[in-house]
Design an enzyme around this catalytic site. Structure first.
Site, PDB file in Angstrom:
ATOM      1  N   CYS A   1      48.835  51.287  28.867  1.00  0.00           N
ATOM      2  CA  CYS A   1      47.926  50.264  29.411  1.00  0.00           C
ATOM      3  C   CYS A   1      48.289  48.896  28.837  1.00  0.00           C
ATOM      4  O   CYS A   1      48.257  48.693  27.617  1.00  0.00           O
ATOM      5  CB  CYS A   1      46.473  50.618  29.077  1.00  0.00           C
TER       6      CYS A   1
ATOM      7  N   CYS B   1      45.555  47.356  26.694  1.00  0.00           N
ATOM      8  CA  CYS B   1      45.468  47.982  25.365  1.00  0.00           C
ATOM      9  C   CYS B   1      46.544  47.396  24.453  1.00  0.00           C
ATOM     10  O   CYS B   1      46.287  47.113  23.276  1.00  0.00           O
ATOM     11  CB  CYS B   1      45.635  49.497  25.464  1.00  0.00           C
TER      12      CYS B   1
ATOM     13  N   ASP C   1      44.497  34.038  31.452  1.00  0.00           N
ATOM     14  CA  ASP C   1      45.130  34.832  32.508  1.00  0.00           C
ATOM     15  C   ASP C   1      46.544  34.309  32.768  1.00  0.00           C
ATOM     16  O   ASP C   1      46.788  33.101  32.785  1.00  0.00           O
ATOM     17  CB  ASP C   1      44.288  34.758  33.786  1.00  0.00           C
TER      18      ASP C   1
ATOM     19  N   GLY D   1      39.732  44.823  44.364  1.00  0.00           N
ATOM     20  CA  GLY D   1      40.817  43.946  43.937  1.00  0.00           C
ATOM     21  C   GLY D   1      41.266  44.144  42.502  1.00  0.00           C
ATOM     22  O   GLY D   1      41.971  43.298  41.946  1.00  0.00           O
TER      23      GLY D   1
ATOM     24  N   HIS E   1      37.862  44.394  32.464  1.00  0.00           N
ATOM     25  CA  HIS E   1      38.016  42.993  32.065  1.00  0.00           C
ATOM     26  C   HIS E   1      37.122  42.119  32.920  1.00  0.00           C
ATOM     27  O   HIS E   1      36.836  42.436  34.069  1.00  0.00           O
ATOM     28  CB  HIS E   1      39.480  42.534  32.175  1.00  0.00           C
TER      29      HIS E   1
HETATM   30  P1  DGP Z   1      42.302  42.111  38.279  1.00  0.00           P
HETATM   31  O1  DGP Z   1      42.867  41.792  39.616  1.00  0.00           O
HETATM   32  O2  DGP Z   1      40.806  41.827  38.220  1.00  0.00           O
HETATM   33  O3  DGP Z   1      42.668  43.497  37.809  1.00  0.00           O
HETATM   34  O4  DGP Z   1      42.949  41.042  37.297  1.00  0.00           O
HETATM   35  C1  DGP Z   1      43.978  41.299  36.405  1.00  0.00           C
HETATM   36  C2  DGP Z   1      44.416  39.969  35.861  1.00  0.00           C
HETATM   37  O5  DGP Z   1      45.209  40.205  34.717  1.00  0.00           O
HETATM   38  C3  DGP Z   1      45.267  39.141  36.812  1.00  0.00           C
HETATM   39  O6  DGP Z   1      44.555  37.938  37.122  1.00  0.00           O
HETATM   40  C4  DGP Z   1      46.521  38.831  36.035  1.00  0.00           C
HETATM   41  C5  DGP Z   1      46.188  39.196  34.625  1.00  0.00           C
HETATM   42  N1  DGP Z   1      47.283  39.775  33.864  1.00  0.00           N
HETATM   43  C6  DGP Z   1      47.996  40.880  34.183  1.00  0.00           C
HETATM   44  N2  DGP Z   1      48.924  41.133  33.252  1.00  0.00           N
HETATM   45  C7  DGP Z   1      48.761  40.172  32.300  1.00  0.00           C
HETATM   46  C8  DGP Z   1      49.427  39.899  31.071  1.00  0.00           C
HETATM   47  O7  DGP Z   1      50.360  40.603  30.652  1.00  0.00           O
HETATM   48  N3  DGP Z   1      49.015  38.808  30.386  1.00  0.00           N
HETATM   49  C9  DGP Z   1      47.976  38.010  30.817  1.00  0.00           C
HETATM   50  N4  DGP Z   1      47.646  36.963  30.053  1.00  0.00           N
HETATM   51  N5  DGP Z   1      47.333  38.254  31.961  1.00  0.00           N
HETATM   52  C10 DGP Z   1      47.726  39.316  32.691  1.00  0.00           C
END
Ligand code: DGP
Length: 113
Positions: A4, A7, A30, A92, A99
């Site tokens: 994950c 995680c 993000d 989505g 989160h």
């Molecule tokens: P969701 O669609 O609600 O599952 O949003 C997941 C969010 O996580 C998406 O907006 C991009 C962000 N995200 C995914 N991988 C990473 C990462 O490795 N680092 C950061 N900072 N954000 C990430």
């Protein structure tokens, strides 16, 4: 959970800069921001989605909302902000570790797409 990404981020294994951390949660920006302020607040504990929450998580969820409120103040979101939780495929959700998105810094439209 070993495969994950959130995680790994929470464990400090990805070198992600935390803008908040305590014993229960971490917050970081993000990677694909959709607003001037786009912060993710996640529990350190692996919970796949809001659908897997139990009564035992009630304190944790309340705590997350307190953290979000403090972060919103810290980020000067005095005019308002949005808290988003995407749950499941049609909701989505792309990362299957609970989160909450804290979005702000512009006029947010409704309804979302
Ligand atoms: P969701 O669609 O609600 O599952 O949003 C997941 C969010 O996580 C998406 O907006 C991009 C962000 N995200 C995914 N991988 C990473 C990462 O490795 N680092 C950061 N900072 N954000 C990430």
């Amino acid at each position: 959970m070993s495969d994950c990404i959130f995680c790994k981020i929470a464990a400090g294994e990805m070198g992600t800069e935390f803008i908040y951390e305590d014993d229960q949660v971490v917050a970081f920006r993000d990677i694909n921001p959709v607003a001037p302020v786009h912060i993710l607040v996640i529990p350190k504990k692996h919970i796949p989605s809001a659908n897997e929450l139990t009564e035992a998580d009630n304190q944790l969820i309340g705590h997350i909302f307190q953290v979000i409120k403090k972060l919103a103040q810290k980020e000067n979101l005095n005019q308002g902000y949005r808290i988003v939780n995407n749950c499941g495929r049609e909701g989505g959700q792309t990362v299957h570790h609970l989160h909450f998105h804290l979005l702000g810094g512009r006029n947010l439209q409704w309804p979302p797409g």
